[in-house]
Write a protein that holds these residues in place. Structure first.
Motif, PDB file in Angstrom:
ATOM      1  N   ILE A 232       0.772  -1.299  -0.085  1.00 46.17           N
ATOM      2  CA  ILE A 232       0.180  -0.237  -0.020  1.00 46.17           C
ATOM      3  C   ILE A 232       0.796   1.411   0.047  1.00 46.17           C
ATOM      4  O   ILE A 232       1.902   1.350   0.723  1.00 46.17           O
ATOM      5  N   PRO A 233       0.428   2.415  -0.667  1.00 45.46           N
ATOM      6  CA  PRO A 233       1.128   3.649  -0.569  1.00 45.46           C
ATOM      7  C   PRO A 233       0.875   4.148   0.689  1.00 45.46           C
ATOM      8  O   PRO A 233      -0.558   4.082   1.051  1.00 45.46           O
ATOM      9  N   LEU A 234       1.542   4.880   1.572  1.00 48.10           N
ATOM     10  CA  LEU A 234       1.403   5.521   2.744  1.00 48.10           C
ATOM     11  C   LEU A 234       2.338   6.742   2.971  1.00 48.10           C
ATOM     12  O   LEU A 234       3.299   6.609   3.280  1.00 48.10           O
ATOM     13  N   LYS A 235       1.881   7.957   2.707  1.00 51.04           N
ATOM     14  CA  LYS A 235       2.353   9.198   2.742  1.00 51.04           C
ATOM     15  C   LYS A 235       3.505   8.949   1.718  1.00 51.04           C
ATOM     16  O   LYS A 235       3.298   8.925   0.346  1.00 51.04           O
ATOM     17  N   ASP A 236       4.926   9.252   2.402  1.00 47.95           N
ATOM     18  CA  ASP A 236       5.920   8.951   1.313  1.00 47.95           C
ATOM     19  C   ASP A 236       6.694   7.741   1.181  1.00 47.95           C
ATOM     20  O   ASP A 236       7.672   7.659   0.576  1.00 47.95           O
ATOM     21  N   LYS A 237       6.033   6.828   1.801  1.00 50.39           N
ATOM     22  CA  LYS A 237       6.357   5.404   1.753  1.00 50.39           C
ATOM     23  C   LYS A 237       5.429   4.400   0.997  1.00 50.39           C
ATOM     24  O   LYS A 237       4.245   4.868   0.460  1.00 50.39           O
ATOM     25  N   TYR A 238       6.235   3.457   0.420  1.00 52.39           N
ATOM     26  CA  TYR A 238       5.454   2.137  -0.293  1.00 52.39           C
ATOM     27  C   TYR A 238       5.737   1.061   0.527  1.00 52.39           C
ATOM     28  O   TYR A 238       6.857   0.667   0.633  1.00 52.39           O
ATOM     29  N   VAL A 239       4.658   0.491   1.437  1.00 55.33           N
ATOM     30  CA  VAL A 239       4.777  -0.483   2.322  1.00 55.33           C
ATOM     31  C   VAL A 239       4.366  -1.717   1.794  1.00 55.33           C
ATOM     32  O   VAL A 239       3.329  -2.048   1.378  1.00 55.33           O
ATOM     33  N   LEU A 240       5.196  -2.698   1.972  1.00 49.87           N
ATOM     34  CA  LEU A 240       5.135  -3.988   1.831  1.00 49.87           C
ATOM     35  C   LEU A 240       4.952  -4.845   3.044  1.00 49.87           C
ATOM     36  O   LEU A 240       5.494  -4.604   4.068  1.00 49.87           O
TER      37      LEU A 240
ATOM     38  N   ALA B  58      10.143   1.739  -0.818  1.00 48.40           N
ATOM     39  CA  ALA B  58       9.980   3.037  -1.611  1.00 48.40           C
ATOM     40  C   ALA B  58      11.566   3.093  -2.125  1.00 48.40           C
ATOM     41  O   ALA B  58      11.978   3.391  -3.182  1.00 48.40           O
ATOM     42  N   PRO B  59      12.654   3.269  -1.266  1.00 51.80           N
ATOM     43  CA  PRO B  59      13.950   3.372  -1.542  1.00 51.80           C
ATOM     44  C   PRO B  59      14.712   2.250  -2.411  1.00 51.80           C
ATOM     45  O   PRO B  59      15.473   2.434  -3.176  1.00 51.80           O
ATOM     46  N   ILE B  60      14.094   1.118  -2.013  1.00 49.82           N
ATOM     47  CA  ILE B  60      14.405   0.030  -2.867  1.00 49.82           C
ATOM     48  C   ILE B  60      13.854  -0.132  -4.300  1.00 49.82           C
ATOM     49  O   ILE B  60      14.853  -0.333  -5.247  1.00 49.82           O
ATOM     50  N   GLN B  61      12.716   0.369  -4.475  1.00 47.77           N
ATOM     51  CA  GLN B  61      12.328   0.727  -5.948  1.00 47.77           C
ATOM     52  C   GLN B  61      13.114   1.770  -6.648  1.00 47.77           C
ATOM     53  O   GLN B  61      13.281   1.443  -7.740  1.00 47.77           O
ATOM     54  N   GLU B  62      13.662   2.486  -5.971  1.00 44.70           N
ATOM     55  CA  GLU B  62      14.403   3.546  -6.669  1.00 44.70           C
ATOM     56  C   GLU B  62      15.824   3.134  -7.076  1.00 44.70           C
ATOM     57  O   GLU B  62      16.590   3.940  -7.944  1.00 44.70           O
ATOM     58  N   ILE B  63      16.319   1.934  -6.684  1.00 43.87           N
ATOM     59  CA  ILE B  63      17.746   1.511  -6.940  1.00 43.87           C
ATOM     60  C   ILE B  63      17.851   1.074  -8.695  1.00 43.87           C
ATOM     61  O   ILE B  63      16.937   0.578  -9.263  1.00 43.87           O
ATOM     62  N   GLU B  64      18.866   1.512  -9.100  1.00 43.41           N
ATOM     63  CA  GLU B  64      18.991   1.187 -10.617  1.00 43.41           C
ATOM     64  C   GLU B  64      20.672   0.955 -10.789  1.00 43.41           C
ATOM     65  O   GLU B  64      21.395   1.400  -9.994  1.00 43.41           O
ATOM     66  N   GLY B  65      20.862   0.556 -11.921  1.00 41.77           N
ATOM     67  CA  GLY B  65      22.262   0.160 -12.128  1.00 41.77           C
ATOM     68  C   GLY B  65      23.080  -0.879 -11.170  1.00 41.77           C
ATOM     69  O   GLY B  65      22.316  -1.718 -10.587  1.00 41.77           O
ATOM     70  N   GLU B  66      24.254  -0.469 -10.812  1.00 37.86           N
ATOM     71  CA  GLU B  66      24.960  -1.227  -9.837  1.00 37.86           C
ATOM     72  C   GLU B  66      25.920  -0.379  -8.748  1.00 37.86           C
ATOM     73  O   GLU B  66      26.218   0.726  -9.029  1.00 37.86           O
TER      74      GLU B  66
END
Length: 410
Positions: A365-373, A397-405
């Motif tokens: 669920i989205p929760l304010k500035d978070k995306y909660v699993l 949410a921070p994990i979803q923003e990870i790109e590249g390596e």
């Protein structure tokens, strides 16, 4: 002595008769009878009714008469109107919260700010909206409802800190009813605000929604100060109030500054936790109890565990918990830790785990500035016996923003 015994019997019989009549009145409301007719019958039959009798009546309606908690919630506002002015302890509301910093004092202070917000400001702007619905009057209502949503902090402290203690004294019905009404109030405010912001409303329906919010918030103030808080003062110990005060800051306050520290009449009984420095030997290693707790609290996730009897037994205590947990809730059934309208989901998950139909269930669920699993896992032993359920919650949410390596240290 015989006269004393006879007086007690007479008083007990009088209370039983009044209880029976209270239940009859509420059942008539349940069956759709006119509120004014029932109110007249009530006033004619009973001069005064106690807080405890209302509490017992609500609980017996659910346990003995089989009326669902949702239906008692619907009737709650109606019977509050019927009983208003007839509660013998009503004069005690003026004496509530005389000790600054005491949780009751804080609840009453907030109610003194909530009352004019709904019964003066929101009511005034609602009347202006009735006369002319334009951009200005709509914006005033949006601002009012935005402010009023802060009431959630007041309700959350009540639900997560105060109600669990009442349930430990066997008071279940009124707590479930009140939490359900709180949820309806919050949902109604959010719905009205969203419709006003999106422009998706009809004039008549919006006026009706606003009037409902004003009435229900006002009635909740009455129910708290004339039923819930006097009942809590009657049952809870000083140490329990101290525990409530200690955990209140984490949930926050609405419309008031953080209250001053409460200074009880006696020194607090020392109840701080002490961790046994014993060793826990596991299959894959050995750690001290202190180390084990610190490990659990340093995980970038929140953990909650309930046992095979659905009792809330443990939660990790990291610095940034997503969903609040309190020690007051420990020992409580997990069903009573959730709003009544979501209990059926909880029960379905547990039923699937216990039957072996499922081993896990996930939500996000989205929760304010978070995306909660939110993940649930059935905990089983080597033989597959169900021992409980583990809740795993993480902001991804921070994990979803990870790109590249990333191969180098920061």
């Amino acid at each position: 002595m015989s006269e004393l015994i006879n007086n007690r019997k007479a008083k007990k019989n009088e209370t039983s008769e009044r209880q029976a009549l209270l239940k009859e009145i509420i059942k008539e409301l349940h069956d759709g009878k006119n509120v004014d007719d029932v109110k007249a019958k009530f006033e004619e039959a009973i001069e005064e009714v106690s807080v405890s009798e209302i509490s017992q009546m609500e609980q017996s309606l659910m346990e003995e008469e089989g009326i669902p908690v949702e239906e008692v919630q619907r009737l709650c506002s109606v019977h509050t109107e019927v009983f208003k002015g007839s509660i013998e302890e009503i004069h005690e509301s003026e004496a509530l919260g005389q000790e600054p910093g005491h949780p009751v004092h804080t609840f009453v202070l907030e109610n003194k700010e909530i009352d004019p917000l709904v019964n003066f400001r929101l009511s005034l702007h609602k009347d202006q909206f009735v006369r002319e619905a334009n951009e200005e009057t709509v914006q005033k209502l949006i601002d009012d409802l935005t402010s009023l949503l802060e009431i959630g902090k007041h309700y959350e402290r009540k639900e997560n800190l105060l109600l669990p203690y009442l349930e430990k004294y066997g008071i279940h019905g009124p707590t479930q009813v009140m939490w359900g009404v709180d949820d309806r109030i919050r949902a109604a405010m959010k719905k009205a605000r969203l419709e006003l912001m999106d422009g998706e409303w009809t004039h008549e329906d919006m006026v009706s929604q606003l009037e409902w919010v004003i009435k229900e918030v006002s009635d909740m103030i009455f129910k708290e100060e004339n039923i819930l808080l006097p009942m809590a003062l009657q049952h809870l110990t000083e140490d329990e109030w101290i525990e409530i005060e200690a955990e209140s800051d984490e949930l926050g306050y609405c419309f008031i500054e953080a209250p001053q520290a409460w200074k009880p009449k006696r020194e607090r009984v020392q109840t701080e936790r002490t961790l046994d420095e014993g060793i826990v030997r596991m299959e894959t290693g050995t750690v001290s109890i202190k180390q084990l707790e610190l490990i659990m609290n340093h995980l970038p996730i929140d953990l909650t565990f309930i046992d095979d009897q659905d009792i809330f037994r443990y939660f990790s205590h990291g610095k940034d918990r997503i969903f609040h947990r309190s020690t007051a809730q420990l020992g409580r059934t997990v069903q009573n830790c959730h709003p009544p309208q979501s209990v059926h989901i909880v029960n379905q998950i547990l039923e699937d785990f216990k039957s072996g139909k499922k081993d896990s269930e996930d939500f996000w669920i989205p929760l304010k500035d978070k995306y909660v699993l939110i993940r649930y896992f059935a905990v089983r032993d080597e033989e597959g016996t169900y021992l409980g359920t583990l809740e795993f919650t993480q902001n991804i949410a921070p994990i979803q923003e990870i790109e590249g390596e990333k191969r180098l240290m920061s």
